[in-house]
Scaffold this motif. Sequence first.
Motif, PDB file in Angstrom:
ATOM      1  N   GLN A  70      -8.822  -5.565   2.948  1.00  0.00           N
ATOM      2  CA  GLN A  70      -9.791  -4.897   3.869  1.00  0.00           C
ATOM      3  C   GLN A  70     -11.252  -5.588   3.993  1.00  0.00           C
ATOM      4  OE1 GLN A  70      -9.855  -0.466   4.096  1.00  0.00           O
ATOM      5  NE2 GLN A  70      -8.184  -0.733   2.386  1.00  0.00           N
ATOM      6  N   LEU A  71     -11.700  -6.260   2.730  1.00  0.00           N
ATOM      7  CA  LEU A  71     -13.029  -6.690   2.724  1.00  0.00           C
ATOM      8  C   LEU A  71     -12.679  -8.227   2.595  1.00  0.00           C
ATOM      9  CD1 LEU A  71     -14.460  -4.047   0.074  1.00  0.00           C
ATOM     10  CD2 LEU A  71     -14.767  -4.045   2.561  1.00  0.00           C
ATOM     11  N   VAL A  72     -11.921  -8.878   2.328  1.00  0.00           N
ATOM     12  CA  VAL A  72     -11.864 -10.114   2.117  1.00  0.00           C
ATOM     13  C   VAL A  72     -11.088 -10.920   3.314  1.00  0.00           C
ATOM     14  CG1 VAL A  72     -10.903 -12.427   1.224  1.00  0.00           C
ATOM     15  CG2 VAL A  72     -11.967 -10.456  -0.134  1.00  0.00           C
ATOM     16  N   LEU A  73      -9.845 -10.090   3.653  1.00  0.00           N
ATOM     17  CA  LEU A  73      -9.463 -10.521   4.869  1.00  0.00           C
ATOM     18  C   LEU A  73      -9.631  -9.888   6.087  1.00  0.00           C
ATOM     19  CD1 LEU A  73      -5.685 -11.118   3.432  1.00  0.00           C
ATOM     20  CD2 LEU A  73      -7.605 -12.824   3.783  1.00  0.00           C
ATOM     21  N   GLY A  74     -10.455  -8.663   6.080  1.00  0.00           N
ATOM     22  CA  GLY A  74     -11.039  -8.021   7.198  1.00  0.00           C
ATOM     23  C   GLY A  74      -9.922  -7.080   7.862  1.00  0.00           C
ATOM     24  N   ARG A  75      -8.934  -6.726   7.250  1.00  0.00           N
ATOM     25  CA  ARG A  75      -7.859  -6.037   7.779  1.00  0.00           C
ATOM     26  C   ARG A  75      -8.453  -4.464   7.898  1.00  0.00           C
ATOM     27  NH1 ARG A  75      -2.883  -8.576   9.463  1.00  0.00           N
ATOM     28  NH2 ARG A  75      -3.256 -10.720   9.028  1.00  0.00           N
ATOM     29  N   SER A  76      -7.731  -3.864   9.011  1.00  0.00           N
ATOM     30  CA  SER A  76      -8.311  -2.253   8.975  1.00  0.00           C
ATOM     31  C   SER A  76      -7.629  -1.309   8.056  1.00  0.00           C
ATOM     32  CB  SER A  76      -7.675  -1.815  10.383  1.00  0.00           C
ATOM     33  OG  SER A  76      -6.447  -1.740  10.556  1.00  0.00           O
ATOM     34  N   PRO A  77      -8.031  -0.415   7.624  1.00  0.00           N
ATOM     35  CA  PRO A  77      -7.171   0.491   6.510  1.00  0.00           C
ATOM     36  C   PRO A  77      -5.735   0.713   7.102  1.00  0.00           C
ATOM     37  CG  PRO A  77      -9.560   1.419   6.947  1.00  0.00           C
ATOM     38  CD  PRO A  77      -9.111   0.249   7.994  1.00  0.00           C
ATOM     39  N   LEU A  78      -5.515   0.899   8.144  1.00  0.00           N
ATOM     40  CA  LEU A  78      -3.934   1.146   8.709  1.00  0.00           C
ATOM     41  C   LEU A  78      -3.379  -0.183   8.350  1.00  0.00           C
ATOM     42  CD1 LEU A  78      -1.957   2.785   9.806  1.00  0.00           C
ATOM     43  CD2 LEU A  78      -2.639   2.251  12.079  1.00  0.00           C
ATOM     44  N   ASP A  79      -3.840  -1.432   8.741  1.00  0.00           N
ATOM     45  CA  ASP A  79      -3.091  -2.464   8.519  1.00  0.00           C
ATOM     46  C   ASP A  79      -2.851  -2.860   7.047  1.00  0.00           C
ATOM     47  OD1 ASP A  79      -3.091  -3.064  11.407  1.00  0.00           O
ATOM     48  OD2 ASP A  79      -4.884  -4.471  11.223  1.00  0.00           O
ATOM     49  N   ALA A  80      -3.842  -2.580   6.444  1.00  0.00           N
ATOM     50  CA  ALA A  80      -3.756  -2.902   4.972  1.00  0.00           C
ATOM     51  C   ALA A  80      -2.713  -1.848   4.321  1.00  0.00           C
ATOM     52  CB  ALA A  80      -5.045  -2.327   4.154  1.00  0.00           C
ATOM     53  N   GLY A  81      -2.408  -0.636   4.872  1.00  0.00           N
ATOM     54  CA  GLY A  81      -1.485   0.503   4.349  1.00  0.00           C
ATOM     55  C   GLY A  81      -0.055  -0.459   4.712  1.00  0.00           C
ATOM     56  N   VAL A  82       0.214  -0.946   5.831  1.00  0.00           N
ATOM     57  CA  VAL A  82       1.364  -1.401   6.458  1.00  0.00           C
ATOM     58  C   VAL A  82       1.787  -2.579   5.637  1.00  0.00           C
ATOM     59  CG1 VAL A  82       2.629  -2.599   8.266  1.00  0.00           C
ATOM     60  CG2 VAL A  82       1.230  -0.453   8.816  1.00  0.00           C
ATOM     61  N   LEU A  83       0.655  -3.293   5.312  1.00  0.00           N
ATOM     62  CA  LEU A  83       1.032  -4.780   4.321  1.00  0.00           C
ATOM     63  C   LEU A  83       1.565  -4.210   2.878  1.00  0.00           C
ATOM     64  CD1 LEU A  83      -1.809  -6.954   5.481  1.00  0.00           C
ATOM     65  CD2 LEU A  83       0.717  -7.357   6.031  1.00  0.00           C
ATOM     66  N   LEU A  84       0.809  -3.004   2.451  1.00  0.00           N
ATOM     67  CA  LEU A  84       1.446  -2.390   1.274  1.00  0.00           C
ATOM     68  C   LEU A  84       2.850  -2.075   1.150  1.00  0.00           C
ATOM     69  CD1 LEU A  84      -2.027  -0.848  -0.018  1.00  0.00           C
ATOM     70  CD2 LEU A  84      -0.911  -2.676  -0.878  1.00  0.00           C
ATOM     71  N   LEU A  85       3.335  -1.478   2.474  1.00  0.00           N
ATOM     72  CA  LEU A  85       4.768  -0.909   2.377  1.00  0.00           C
ATOM     73  C   LEU A  85       5.881  -1.756   2.027  1.00  0.00           C
ATOM     74  CD1 LEU A  85       4.564   1.136   5.886  1.00  0.00           C
ATOM     75  CD2 LEU A  85       4.717   1.920   3.713  1.00  0.00           C
ATOM     76  N   PRO A  86       5.857  -2.879   2.188  1.00  0.00           N
ATOM     77  CA  PRO A  86       7.191  -3.560   1.676  1.00  0.00           C
ATOM     78  C   PRO A  86       7.176  -3.593   0.313  1.00  0.00           C
ATOM     79  CG  PRO A  86       6.107  -5.103   3.548  1.00  0.00           C
ATOM     80  CD  PRO A  86       5.204  -3.898   3.138  1.00  0.00           C
ATOM     81  N   GLY A  87       6.155  -3.701  -0.538  1.00  0.00           N
ATOM     82  CA  GLY A  87       5.958  -3.629  -1.977  1.00  0.00           C
ATOM     83  C   GLY A  87       6.662  -2.224  -2.638  1.00  0.00           C
ATOM     84  N   MET A  88       6.046  -0.979  -1.741  1.00  0.00           N
ATOM     85  CA  MET A  88       6.638   0.253  -1.911  1.00  0.00           C
ATOM     86  C   MET A  88       7.816   0.607  -1.822  1.00  0.00           C
ATOM     87  SD  MET A  88       3.550   1.284  -3.266  1.00  0.00           S
ATOM     88  CE  MET A  88       3.734   2.804  -3.595  1.00  0.00           C
ATOM     89  N   ALA A  89       8.252   0.050  -0.514  1.00  0.00           N
ATOM     90  CA  ALA A  89       9.831   0.122  -0.328  1.00  0.00           C
ATOM     91  C   ALA A  89      10.751  -0.518  -1.274  1.00  0.00           C
ATOM     92  CB  ALA A  89      10.013  -0.482   1.257  1.00  0.00           C
ATOM     93  N   ALA A  90      10.157  -1.584  -1.820  1.00  0.00           N
ATOM     94  CA  ALA A  90      11.038  -2.526  -2.625  1.00  0.00           C
ATOM     95  C   ALA A  90      11.144  -1.536  -3.964  1.00  0.00           C
ATOM     96  CB  ALA A  90      10.264  -3.831  -3.057  1.00  0.00           C
ATOM     97  N   SER A  91       9.783  -0.774  -4.400  1.00  0.00           N
ATOM     98  CA  SER A  91      10.023  -0.070  -5.392  1.00  0.00           C
ATOM     99  C   SER A  91      11.024   1.016  -5.428  1.00  0.00           C
ATOM    100  CB  SER A  91       8.652   0.418  -5.719  1.00  0.00           C
ATOM    101  OG  SER A  91       8.550   1.160  -6.656  1.00  0.00           O
ATOM    102  N   MET A  92      11.062   1.552  -4.129  1.00  0.00           N
ATOM    103  CA  MET A  92      11.993   2.602  -3.985  1.00  0.00           C
ATOM    104  C   MET A  92      13.697   2.365  -3.954  1.00  0.00           C
ATOM    105  SD  MET A  92      10.246   4.625  -0.998  1.00  0.00           S
ATOM    106  CE  MET A  92      11.695   5.540  -0.797  1.00  0.00           C
ATOM    107  N   VAL A  93      13.653   1.300  -3.322  1.00  0.00           N
ATOM    108  CA  VAL A  93      15.140   0.557  -3.238  1.00  0.00           C
ATOM    109  C   VAL A  93      15.531   0.022  -4.624  1.00  0.00           C
ATOM    110  CG1 VAL A  93      16.450  -1.339  -2.482  1.00  0.00           C
ATOM    111  CG2 VAL A  93      15.150  -0.183  -0.975  1.00  0.00           C
ATOM    112  N   THR A  94      14.907  -0.524  -5.551  1.00  0.00           N
ATOM    113  CA  THR A  94      15.185  -1.130  -6.874  1.00  0.00           C
ATOM    114  C   THR A  94      15.284   0.227  -7.887  1.00  0.00           C
ATOM    115  OG1 THR A  94      12.955  -1.425  -7.359  1.00  0.00           O
ATOM    116  CG2 THR A  94      14.401  -3.265  -6.700  1.00  0.00           C
ATOM    117  N   ALA A  95      14.538   1.071  -7.617  1.00  0.00           N
ATOM    118  CA  ALA A  95      14.688   2.465  -8.342  1.00  0.00           C
ATOM    119  C   ALA A  95      16.130   2.967  -8.086  1.00  0.00           C
ATOM    120  CB  ALA A  95      13.602   3.308  -7.913  1.00  0.00           C
ATOM    121  N   LEU A  96      16.562   2.889  -7.003  1.00  0.00           N
ATOM    122  CA  LEU A  96      18.013   3.460  -6.764  1.00  0.00           C
ATOM    123  C   LEU A  96      18.993   2.673  -7.119  1.00  0.00           C
ATOM    124  CD1 LEU A  96      17.176   4.726  -3.067  1.00  0.00           C
ATOM    125  CD2 LEU A  96      17.739   6.132  -4.901  1.00  0.00           C
TER     126      LEU A  96
END
Length: 527
Positions: free
Chosen positions: A310-336
Amino acid sequence: METPTASTRTAHARTAASRAPHRATARDWAGLGVLALALLLISVDATVLDIAVPAISAHLAPSTPQLLWIIDVYSFVLAGLLVTMGVVGDRIGRRKLLLLGAAGFGLASILAAWSVNPGMLIAARALQGVAGATLMPATLGLIRAMFTDPRQRTTAIAVWSAVAGGGAALGPLLGGWLLQHFWWGSVFLVNLPVMAALIALGPLLLPESKDPKPGRFDVLSAGLSMLTLVPIVYAVKEIAAHGVAVTPLLIALVGVVAGVLFVRRQRRLADPMLDLRLFARPRFRTAVLTNLLAVFALAGVLFFGSQYLQLVLGRSPLDAGVLLLPGMAASMVTALACAWLVRWWQPGRVLGGALALAAVGAAVFLWLDAGSGVPAFVVGFLLVGAGVGVALTISADLVVGSAPAERAGAAAAVSETAYEAGVALGVAVLGSVVMAVFRHGLDLTPVPEAQMATAGESLGGAVQVAQQLPDRAAALLLDSAQHAFVSGVHVAAIATALILGAAAVIAWRAAKPARRPGSSRPAADRS
């Protein structure tokens, strides 16, 4: 030698059969879905409030200390009561504690949603913390009782871990949607349908389980456990937010002294609140440590990663949340995927490999820059999320699997306490590393003296000051602040990679079978 009679042989066979693991039934798997509801609620609630802070500030006008308490009191109370509530569940029944906690969480959510002043909201959040502390160890303790077959238990805990990760990722997105359509209290009322379903279905699908011989409950031990955890968590959060100071260090010292007294008391009691002999088991000890270190890394990455986006690349909070989703999704998939992985390799090997993968992901952050670092961040966080998803699942499985069934709630509480400590320490330690490098590399030459303190406090402060400066001075300050922050991220990434690498080595070495004295062949792991 006396020959056993037919009746004796039958009795022995029945005893062995009663101790043998049984295959989970359809009711058990449906009960797991009920437990997932409780866990989903807690995970969502831990992150949904972050996005509601501006709306709460606008409507209730809390002071800065009050706002911090609104955010933090939940985790303080939760961390302080986990061990106590885990033991209470072992004594009175884990299902009973789960249902009581669900009802309490629902009532506290109603109180929070219609709070009319900051004090009322702080009290409601504290009550949510009390109820949350009953839910977390009860869910893992019930899984231990319902799934006695090790392979099925690993699958159940994989689902448990995936739901926890999914809830944490869902929180900000759900909160954003609710705030677009309703008032700020809606982020708390979303808990009510989940709680109602849990209370309705729990008695039908969840078996009761508890310690048949719990012994005497020691009130002094319960007080010491809370006096240990709350001051330490509070001090760590204060140091993370404001830097090292005398007051938080003294508060942390109170917690350390209480912790020493707690341990000494447990060693003397005939019926200790926390059986310290569990830590003599290599699998249990390794699982708790790797749980803490994995969460430490994940929390630190989320802390500096969201600011970077957000503060270095200038992304909005929603954009930042979307960019975090692949990592969170990977955490769910590997847990299973853990349930499949441990069928082919030892759990300790899988745990070590997962932590090594997360270490590689942390090292990828060295390619972040102040210009266009999105691909490096997404790849790095994807690897970190994938590794941590496996690590949290395996460590939870090892904790509840290596503890006696009658002490499952207390063992689960230790695992959850390590999780909470990892979150607090990850933000504090890695956040402090980033900010120390940031402040050392920041050039405040273009900043007026009256605004230097604000600009040097954080990256957000520097951005705020830059908005008030002439264009040239603002550009110089922003360029310096962003490059200094990225340098701090690089140092923190190296530290994170080293910590995860060390945790991988610990897990890998613990997976090696011990050798019997005088024998060249390894002995089976009895932990």
